[in-house]
Design an enzyme around this catalytic site. Structure first.
Site, PDB file in Angstrom:
ATOM      1  CG  ASP A 188      -2.101   0.931   1.068  1.00  0.00           C
ATOM      2  OD1 ASP A 188      -2.387   1.334  -0.078  1.00  0.00           O
ATOM      3  OD2 ASP A 188      -2.725   1.285   2.081  1.00  0.00           O
ATOM      4  NE  ARG A 231      -4.485   7.095  -6.910  1.00  0.00           N
ATOM      5  CZ  ARG A 231      -4.303   6.700  -5.650  1.00  0.00           C
ATOM      6  NH1 ARG A 231      -4.042   7.576  -4.713  1.00  0.00           N
ATOM      7  NH2 ARG A 231      -4.403   5.427  -5.324  1.00  0.00           N
ATOM      8  CG  HIS A 285      -0.618   2.398  -9.368  1.00  0.00           C
ATOM      9  ND1 HIS A 285      -0.820   1.977  -8.075  1.00  0.00           N
ATOM     10  CD2 HIS A 285      -1.685   3.192  -9.678  1.00  0.00           C
ATOM     11  CE1 HIS A 285      -1.965   2.489  -7.625  1.00  0.00           C
ATOM     12  NE2 HIS A 285      -2.497   3.233  -8.583  1.00  0.00           N
ATOM     13  NE  ARG A 314      -7.881   2.220  -5.169  1.00  0.00           N
ATOM     14  CZ  ARG A 314      -6.652   2.232  -4.723  1.00  0.00           C
ATOM     15  NH1 ARG A 314      -5.657   2.583  -5.530  1.00  0.00           N
ATOM     16  NH2 ARG A 314      -6.376   1.904  -3.483  1.00  0.00           N
ATOM     17  CG  LEU A 343       9.277 -17.020  -4.299  1.00  0.00           C
ATOM     18  CD1 LEU A 343       9.173 -17.025  -2.767  1.00  0.00           C
ATOM     19  CD2 LEU A 343       9.818 -15.658  -4.755  1.00  0.00           C
TER      20      LEU A 343
HETATM   21  C1  IPE Z   1      -5.259  -2.668  -0.022  1.00  0.00           C
HETATM   22  O1  IPE Z   1      -4.984  -1.339  -0.208  1.00  0.00           O
HETATM   23  C2  IPE Z   1      -5.354  -3.371  -1.350  1.00  0.00           C
HETATM   24  C3  IPE Z   1      -4.088  -3.519  -2.070  1.00  0.00           C
HETATM   25  C4  IPE Z   1      -2.912  -3.191  -1.636  1.00  0.00           C
HETATM   26  C5  IPE Z   1      -4.196  -4.122  -3.372  1.00  0.00           C
HETATM   27  P1  IPE Z   1      -6.156  -0.248  -0.322  1.00  0.00           P
HETATM   28  O2  IPE Z   1      -5.490   1.049  -0.544  1.00  0.00           O
HETATM   29  O3  IPE Z   1      -7.149  -0.674  -1.333  1.00  0.00           O
HETATM   30  O4  IPE Z   1      -6.812  -0.363   1.113  1.00  0.00           O
HETATM   31  P2  IPE Z   1      -7.689   0.679   1.922  1.00  0.00           P
HETATM   32  O5  IPE Z   1      -8.716   1.215   0.979  1.00  0.00           O
HETATM   33  O6  IPE Z   1      -6.765   1.757   2.398  1.00  0.00           O
HETATM   34  O7  IPE Z   1      -8.244  -0.100   3.055  1.00  0.00           O
HETATM   35  C1  IPE Z   2      -1.667   0.275  -3.411  1.00  0.00           C
HETATM   36  O1  IPE Z   2      -1.455   1.640  -3.451  1.00  0.00           O
HETATM   37  C2  IPE Z   2      -1.944  -0.304  -4.766  1.00  0.00           C
HETATM   38  C3  IPE Z   2      -3.331  -0.712  -4.971  1.00  0.00           C
HETATM   39  C4  IPE Z   2      -4.299  -0.671  -4.118  1.00  0.00           C
HETATM   40  C5  IPE Z   2      -3.656  -1.225  -6.301  1.00  0.00           C
HETATM   41  P1  IPE Z   2      -2.654   2.691  -3.397  1.00  0.00           P
HETATM   42  O2  IPE Z   2      -3.074   2.972  -4.808  1.00  0.00           O
HETATM   43  O3  IPE Z   2      -3.719   2.227  -2.500  1.00  0.00           O
HETATM   44  O4  IPE Z   2      -1.906   3.938  -2.809  1.00  0.00           O
HETATM   45  P2  IPE Z   2      -2.464   4.944  -1.695  1.00  0.00           P
HETATM   46  O5  IPE Z   2      -2.889   4.105  -0.529  1.00  0.00           O
HETATM   47  O6  IPE Z   2      -3.614   5.680  -2.311  1.00  0.00           O
HETATM   48  O7  IPE Z   2      -1.307   5.818  -1.385  1.00  0.00           O
HETATM   49 MG    MG Z   3      -4.091   2.441  -0.508  1.00  0.00          MG
END
Ligand code: IPE
Ligand code: IPE
Ligand code: MG
Length: 244
Positions: free
Chosen positions: A20, A33, A37, A71, A131
Protein backbone atom coordinates in the site's frame (compact mmCIF):
# COMPACT_ATOMS: atom_id res chain seq x y z
CA UNK A 1 0.72 -29.83 -4.68
CA UNK A 2 2.68 -27.55 -2.38
CA UNK A 3 5.25 -29.29 -0.19
CA UNK A 4 6.32 -27.59 3.02
CA UNK A 5 10.03 -26.80 2.87
CA UNK A 6 12.48 -26.60 5.69
CA UNK A 7 13.50 -22.98 6.14
CA UNK A 8 16.39 -21.46 8.11
CA UNK A 9 15.66 -20.85 11.82
CA UNK A 10 13.52 -17.73 12.35
CA UNK A 11 12.65 -17.38 8.66
CA UNK A 12 8.92 -17.48 7.82
CA UNK A 13 7.59 -20.17 5.46
CA UNK A 14 5.12 -17.71 4.03
CA UNK A 15 5.25 -13.91 3.90
CA UNK A 16 2.23 -11.94 2.71
CA UNK A 17 2.36 -8.25 1.83
CA UNK A 18 -0.30 -5.55 1.54
CA UNK A 19 1.55 -3.33 -0.91
CA UNK A 20 0.00 0.00 0.00
CA UNK A 21 0.97 3.62 -0.55
CA UNK A 22 1.67 3.91 -4.28
CA UNK A 23 -0.66 6.86 -4.77
CA UNK A 24 0.73 8.81 -1.83
CA UNK A 25 4.29 8.12 -2.97
CA UNK A 26 3.47 9.77 -6.30
CA UNK A 27 1.55 12.62 -4.69
CA UNK A 28 4.53 13.49 -2.49
CA UNK A 29 6.58 13.87 -5.62
CA UNK A 30 3.78 15.95 -7.23
CA UNK A 31 3.30 13.21 -9.83
CA UNK A 32 0.09 11.52 -11.01
CA UNK A 33 -0.88 8.37 -9.05
CA UNK A 34 0.04 6.00 -11.83
CA UNK A 35 3.73 6.85 -11.44
CA UNK A 36 3.44 5.29 -8.00
CA UNK A 37 1.90 2.11 -9.39
CA UNK A 38 4.70 1.80 -11.94
CA UNK A 39 7.33 2.26 -9.25
CA UNK A 40 5.42 -0.28 -7.17
CA UNK A 41 6.20 -2.93 -9.78
CA UNK A 42 9.92 -2.19 -9.35
CA UNK A 43 9.55 -2.67 -5.58
CA UNK A 44 7.68 -5.92 -6.17
CA UNK A 45 10.42 -7.30 -8.44
CA UNK A 46 12.91 -6.49 -5.73
CA UNK A 47 10.81 -8.15 -3.01
CA UNK A 48 10.56 -11.34 -5.11
CA UNK A 49 14.35 -11.45 -5.51
CA UNK A 50 14.81 -10.79 -1.80
CA UNK A 51 12.52 -13.69 -0.81
CA UNK A 52 14.33 -16.07 -3.16
CA UNK A 53 17.69 -15.02 -1.66
CA UNK A 54 16.39 -15.42 1.90
CA UNK A 55 15.00 -18.90 1.10
CA UNK A 56 11.44 -17.86 1.91
CA UNK A 57 9.34 -20.44 0.03
CA UNK A 58 6.05 -18.53 -0.37
CA UNK A 59 5.32 -14.86 -1.01
CA UNK A 60 1.76 -13.58 -1.40
CA UNK A 61 1.20 -10.02 -2.55
CA UNK A 62 -2.03 -8.04 -2.57
CA UNK A 63 -2.15 -6.49 -6.03
CA UNK A 64 -5.83 -5.64 -6.58
CA UNK A 65 -8.75 -6.08 -4.22
CA UNK A 66 -12.43 -6.65 -4.96
CA UNK A 67 -12.95 -3.15 -3.50
CA UNK A 68 -10.39 -1.54 -5.81
CA UNK A 69 -12.92 -1.78 -8.68
CA UNK A 70 -14.63 1.24 -7.06
CA UNK A 71 -11.71 3.54 -7.93
CA UNK A 72 -12.03 5.92 -10.90
CA UNK A 73 -12.27 3.92 -14.15
CA UNK A 74 -9.03 5.42 -15.54
CA UNK A 75 -7.06 4.18 -12.54
CA UNK A 76 -8.67 0.72 -12.72
CA UNK A 77 -7.83 0.55 -16.44
CA UNK A 78 -4.26 1.64 -15.78
CA UNK A 79 -3.82 -1.07 -13.13
CA UNK A 80 -5.26 -3.75 -15.44
CA UNK A 81 -2.94 -2.71 -18.29
CA UNK A 82 0.02 -2.56 -15.90
CA UNK A 83 -0.70 -6.09 -14.71
CA UNK A 84 -0.86 -7.40 -18.27
CA UNK A 85 2.32 -5.60 -19.36
CA UNK A 86 4.20 -6.68 -16.26
CA UNK A 87 3.34 -10.29 -16.90
CA UNK A 88 4.36 -10.13 -20.51
CA UNK A 89 7.73 -8.56 -19.74
CA UNK A 90 8.58 -10.45 -16.53
CA UNK A 91 7.29 -13.99 -16.94
CA UNK A 92 10.44 -15.38 -18.61
CA UNK A 93 12.68 -13.93 -15.93
CA UNK A 94 10.38 -15.27 -13.19
CA UNK A 95 10.59 -18.67 -14.84
CA UNK A 96 14.40 -18.54 -15.01
CA UNK A 97 14.55 -17.54 -11.34
CA UNK A 98 12.58 -20.66 -10.38
CA UNK A 99 9.39 -18.80 -9.40
CA UNK A 100 6.03 -20.56 -9.55
CA UNK A 101 3.24 -18.00 -10.12
CA UNK A 102 -0.33 -18.41 -8.91
CA UNK A 103 -3.35 -16.13 -8.94
CA UNK A 104 -5.47 -15.93 -5.81
CA UNK A 105 -8.77 -14.29 -6.55
CA UNK A 106 -12.15 -14.49 -8.25
CA UNK A 107 -11.57 -15.92 -11.72
CA UNK A 108 -15.20 -15.49 -12.78
CA UNK A 109 -15.23 -11.69 -12.83
CA UNK A 110 -12.08 -10.92 -14.84
CA UNK A 111 -11.87 -10.72 -18.62
CA UNK A 112 -11.19 -13.80 -20.71
CA UNK A 113 -7.90 -12.24 -21.85
CA UNK A 114 -6.80 -11.81 -18.24
CA UNK A 115 -7.85 -15.29 -17.26
CA UNK A 116 -5.91 -16.72 -20.22
CA UNK A 117 -2.85 -14.74 -19.16
CA UNK A 118 -2.99 -16.01 -15.57
CA UNK A 119 -3.58 -19.58 -16.61
CA UNK A 120 -0.72 -19.45 -19.12
CA UNK A 121 1.60 -18.05 -16.43
CA UNK A 122 0.52 -20.73 -13.97
CA UNK A 123 1.01 -23.54 -16.50
CA UNK A 124 4.38 -22.21 -17.65
CA UNK A 125 5.83 -21.91 -14.13
CA UNK A 126 4.04 -24.85 -12.47
CA UNK A 127 7.11 -27.05 -12.02
CA UNK A 128 9.24 -24.30 -10.42
CA UNK A 129 9.99 -24.86 -6.74
CA UNK A 130 12.33 -22.10 -5.55
CA UNK A 131 9.62 -19.58 -4.66
CA UNK A 132 5.83 -19.62 -4.98
CA UNK A 133 4.53 -16.15 -5.81
CA UNK A 134 0.81 -15.84 -5.12
CA UNK A 135 -0.65 -12.71 -6.62
CA UNK A 136 -3.89 -11.71 -4.89
CA UNK A 137 -5.69 -10.17 -7.85
CA UNK A 138 -9.43 -9.45 -7.87
CA UNK A 139 -9.11 -10.80 -4.35
CA UNK A 140 -11.38 -10.32 -1.36
CA UNK A 141 -11.15 -12.42 1.80
CA UNK A 142 -14.91 -12.43 2.33
CA UNK A 143 -15.57 -13.37 -1.28
CA UNK A 144 -13.06 -16.20 -0.96
CA UNK A 145 -14.88 -17.55 2.10
CA UNK A 146 -18.28 -17.26 0.39
CA UNK A 147 -16.85 -19.14 -2.60
CA UNK A 148 -15.57 -21.91 -0.30
CA UNK A 149 -18.93 -22.12 1.52
CA UNK A 150 -20.80 -22.47 -1.78
CA UNK A 151 -18.42 -25.16 -3.05
CA UNK A 152 -18.81 -27.11 0.18
CA UNK A 153 -22.61 -26.76 0.10
CA UNK A 154 -22.62 -28.02 -3.50
CA UNK A 155 -20.68 -31.12 -2.48
CA UNK A 156 -23.01 -31.72 0.48
CA UNK A 157 -26.08 -31.41 -1.76
CA UNK A 158 -24.52 -33.86 -4.21
CA UNK A 159 -23.85 -36.18 -1.26
CA UNK A 160 -20.12 -36.17 -2.02
CA UNK A 161 -19.42 -34.79 1.44
CA UNK A 162 -21.29 -35.25 4.73
CA UNK A 163 -21.90 -32.50 7.29
CA UNK A 164 -19.94 -34.47 9.90
CA UNK A 165 -16.85 -34.50 7.69
CA UNK A 166 -16.65 -30.69 7.44
CA UNK A 167 -13.81 -29.27 9.52
CA UNK A 168 -11.19 -26.54 9.20
CA UNK A 169 -9.21 -28.62 6.70
CA UNK A 170 -12.29 -28.86 4.48
CA UNK A 171 -12.60 -25.08 4.44
CA UNK A 172 -8.87 -24.75 3.70
CA UNK A 173 -9.19 -27.04 0.72
CA UNK A 174 -11.82 -24.84 -0.87
CA UNK A 175 -10.03 -21.53 -0.44
CA UNK A 176 -8.11 -20.01 -3.38
CA UNK A 177 -5.00 -20.71 -1.33
CA UNK A 178 -5.71 -24.46 -0.96
CA UNK A 179 -2.63 -26.42 0.08
CA UNK A 180 -0.55 -23.31 0.87
CA UNK A 181 0.84 -22.95 4.35
CA UNK A 182 -0.82 -20.08 6.26
CA UNK A 183 1.11 -16.80 6.25
CA UNK A 184 3.52 -16.53 9.18
CA UNK A 185 4.20 -12.86 8.63
CA UNK A 186 1.95 -10.23 7.06
CA UNK A 187 3.55 -6.91 6.20
CA UNK A 188 1.53 -3.78 5.47
CA UNK A 189 3.29 -0.75 4.05
CA UNK A 190 1.80 2.73 3.77
CA UNK A 191 1.13 3.53 7.41
CA UNK A 192 -2.40 2.14 7.87
CA UNK A 193 -3.12 -0.54 10.45
CA UNK A 194 -5.90 -2.56 8.94
CA UNK A 195 -6.47 -5.83 7.10
CA UNK A 196 -8.50 -4.47 4.13
CA UNK A 197 -10.15 -7.84 3.38
CA UNK A 198 -6.82 -9.66 2.91
CA UNK A 199 -6.38 -13.37 3.81
CA UNK A 200 -9.03 -13.19 6.55
CA UNK A 201 -9.09 -16.91 7.23
CA UNK A 202 -5.42 -17.66 6.58
CA UNK A 203 -3.94 -14.91 8.75
CA UNK A 204 -5.74 -16.02 11.94
CA UNK A 205 -2.37 -16.55 13.66
CA UNK A 206 -0.04 -14.50 11.48
CA UNK A 207 2.44 -12.06 12.97
CA UNK A 208 1.91 -8.53 11.68
CA UNK A 209 4.46 -5.90 10.73
CA UNK A 210 3.20 -2.41 9.94
CA UNK A 211 5.48 0.18 8.45
CA UNK A 212 5.01 3.80 7.38
CA UNK A 213 7.28 3.19 4.39
CA UNK A 214 5.26 3.61 1.20
CA UNK A 215 5.32 0.54 -1.05
CA UNK A 216 7.54 2.01 -3.84
CA UNK A 217 10.17 2.76 -1.17
CA UNK A 218 10.03 -0.72 0.39
CA UNK A 219 13.55 -2.08 -0.09
CA UNK A 220 15.80 -4.87 1.20
CA UNK A 221 16.64 -3.01 4.40
CA UNK A 222 12.98 -2.52 5.32
CA UNK A 223 12.21 -6.13 4.43
CA UNK A 224 15.14 -7.21 6.61
CA UNK A 225 13.73 -5.08 9.45
CA UNK A 226 10.40 -6.93 9.14
CA UNK A 227 12.17 -10.31 9.22
CA UNK A 228 14.26 -9.29 12.23
CA UNK A 229 11.11 -8.26 14.07
CA UNK A 230 9.45 -11.56 13.13
CA UNK A 231 12.44 -13.60 14.36
CA UNK A 232 12.03 -12.05 17.84
CA UNK A 233 8.32 -12.85 18.21
CA UNK A 234 7.09 -15.43 20.67
CA UNK A 235 4.38 -17.31 18.75
CA UNK A 236 2.22 -18.89 21.42
CA UNK A 237 -0.87 -19.93 19.41
CA UNK A 238 -2.94 -19.60 22.58
CA UNK A 239 -0.55 -21.74 24.63
CA UNK A 240 2.03 -20.63 27.18
CA UNK A 241 5.65 -19.79 26.35
CA UNK A 242 8.05 -22.73 26.38
CA UNK A 243 9.81 -21.40 29.48
CA UNK A 244 6.63 -20.93 31.54
C1 IPE B 1 -5.26 -2.67 -0.02
O1 IPE B 1 -4.98 -1.34 -0.21
C2 IPE B 1 -5.35 -3.37 -1.35
C3 IPE B 1 -4.09 -3.52 -2.07
C4 IPE B 1 -2.91 -3.19 -1.64
C5 IPE B 1 -4.20 -4.12 -3.37
P1 IPE B 1 -6.16 -0.25 -0.32
O2 IPE B 1 -5.49 1.05 -0.54
O3 IPE B 1 -7.15 -0.67 -1.33
O4 IPE B 1 -6.81 -0.36 1.11
P2 IPE B 1 -7.69 0.68 1.92
O5 IPE B 1 -8.72 1.21 0.98
O6 IPE B 1 -6.76 1.76 2.40
O7 IPE B 1 -8.24 -0.10 3.05
C1 IPE C 1 -1.67 0.28 -3.41
O1 IPE C 1 -1.45 1.64 -3.45
C2 IPE C 1 -1.94 -0.30 -4.77
C3 IPE C 1 -3.33 -0.71 -4.97
C4 IPE C 1 -4.30 -0.67 -4.12
C5 IPE C 1 -3.66 -1.23 -6.30
P1 IPE C 1 -2.65 2.69 -3.40
O2 IPE C 1 -3.07 2.97 -4.81
O3 IPE C 1 -3.72 2.23 -2.50
O4 IPE C 1 -1.91 3.94 -2.81
P2 IPE C 1 -2.46 4.94 -1.70
O5 IPE C 1 -2.89 4.10 -0.53
O6 IPE C 1 -3.61 5.68 -2.31
O7 IPE C 1 -1.31 5.82 -1.38
MG1 MG D 1 -4.09 2.44 -0.51
Amino acid sequence: MFRTKSVPEGIPQHVAIIMDGNGRWAKRKLLPRYFGHRQGVVALKNAVRFCAKQQIPVLTVYAFSTENWFRPPEEVQFLMDLMTKTFQTEIDELYREGVCVKMLGDRNTITKAQLDLWEAAEDYTRSNTRLTLNVAFNYGGRKEIVHAVKSIATQVLAEELSLEEIDENTVNRFLYSAEMPNPDLVIRTGGDWRISNFLLWQSAYAEWFFTDVLWPDFDDSEFARALASYAKRDRRFGRLSENE
